[in-house]
Scaffold this motif. Structure first.
Motif, PDB file in Angstrom:
ATOM      1  N   ASN A  67      -9.145   0.279  -0.179  1.00 15.82           N
ATOM      2  CA  ASN A  67      -8.384  -0.411   0.859  1.00 15.82           C
ATOM      3  C   ASN A  67      -9.310  -1.354   1.617  1.00 15.82           C
ATOM      4  OD1 ASN A  67      -6.917  -1.091   3.263  1.00 15.82           O
ATOM      5  ND2 ASN A  67      -5.617   0.684   2.913  1.00 15.82           N
ATOM      6  N   TYR A  92       0.840  -1.193   0.000  1.00 17.06           N
ATOM      7  CA  TYR A  92       0.000   0.000   0.000  1.00 17.06           C
ATOM      8  C   TYR A  92       0.882   1.251   0.000  1.00 17.06           C
ATOM      9  CZ  TYR A  92      -3.295   3.601   1.500  1.00 17.06           C
ATOM     10  OH  TYR A  92      -4.046   4.747   1.580  1.00 17.06           O
ATOM     11  N   ASN A 130      -3.290  -2.538  -2.122  1.00 13.58           N
ATOM     12  CA  ASN A 130      -4.492  -2.357  -1.325  1.00 13.58           C
ATOM     13  C   ASN A 130      -5.066  -0.947  -1.461  1.00 13.58           C
ATOM     14  OD1 ASN A 130      -6.490  -3.263   0.329  1.00 13.58           O
ATOM     15  ND2 ASN A 130      -5.244  -3.408   2.179  1.00 13.58           N
TER      16      ASN A 130
END
Length: 260
Positions: free
Chosen positions: A82, A19, A52
């Motif tokens: 996410n 991420y 993500n």
């Protein structure tokens, strides 16, 4: 993976949830890819990445990097939003088609020696679990702590007897486990936890022996944004929730585990 008209199934999938860390991930993929090429593991190791919900520019940077610099043994997925670490981790496990998987943080770095040791253990000893040693570094790669354990020969982890060693899996990166059956069991027995890997290690150590590789510690990056470190192996509440669905051999064994 197609080789001379025959389908060759890789042995290991390296699963990387990520991420908004494109530079760290690019560094990580370069290290892994160089090791895979050097040791001729291109047909034996897959890399599967699940982003993500990162910014679109980050995703494009990663996709371009993978396309231009890495081989065909890399799969990249992007979540539109996410979905949290647990769901992202389970998503990666759903995509894996190999017997064994390794979980790896996008900014935690394993060595070629560790990869080679893992592959040799998987081929020759077929353990249900492999747990790594590690030390911490800061965001600039400067070492900031001692190894979790002394560097030395690998230790054998025995079925059921050493199931309490699953506490070591709170540091996710480098953990390897036998995938068939594990994901199904998790979905049936765990309602939600921030440490799903603890369940997978405990579950597999109830099924067979494992190995603790101490001689090639990985680099665990600790940065302020994470707001945590792995200085201590004491995460009682989360660890207990991670294994609620498992039945221990004896009440005494479960009490010993919860005292860890």
């Amino acid at each position: 993976m197609q080789v001379r008209g025959e389908w060759v199934m890789p042995l290991l999938s390296i699963l990387i949830p990520t991420y908004n860390r494109s530079e760290e991930l690019k560094k990580n993929l370069t290290i892994i890819n160089n090791a895979i090429i050097k040791m001729n593991y291109s047909k034996q190791i897959m890399i599967i990445i699940s982003d993500n919900g990162s910014d679109g520019k980050v995703v494009q940077t990663l996709q371009d990097f993978i396309k231009n610099y890495l081989g065909n043994n890399v799969l990249f997925f992007h979540q539109e939003r996410n979905i949290g670490f647990e769901k992202n981790c389970l998503f990666l496990l759903e995509k894996a088609r190999t017997e064994y998987v390794m979980l790896l943080g996008d900014d935690d770095y394993i060595s070629g020696e560790y990869i080679q040791e893992v592959m040799e253990k998987l081929r020759n000893e077929k353990p249900m679990v492999i747990i790594p040693n590690f030390y911490s570094v800061d965001g600039q790669g400067k070492r900031i702590g001692k190894n979790r354990d002394v560097e030395g020969v690998a230790k054998k982890l025995y079925k059921s007897i050493d199931v309490d060693k699953c506490v070591l899996a709170h540091q996710m990166s480098g953990i390897v486990f036998f995938l068939p059956g594990a994901l199904k069991s998790y979905k049936e027995n765990v309602k939600g936890t921030v440490y799903p890997q603890i369940y997978f290690v405990a579950y597999n150590l109830q099924r067979g022996n494992g190995i603790y590789i101490r001689q090639y510690p990985l680099e665990n990056t600790v940065i302020p944004q994470k707001n945590f470190s792995y200085k201590f192996d004491n995460l009682f509440g989360d660890i207990a929730r991670s294994v609620d669905g498992l039945e221990f051999d004896t009440l005494k064994h479960r009490v010993m585990f919860l005292k860890k």
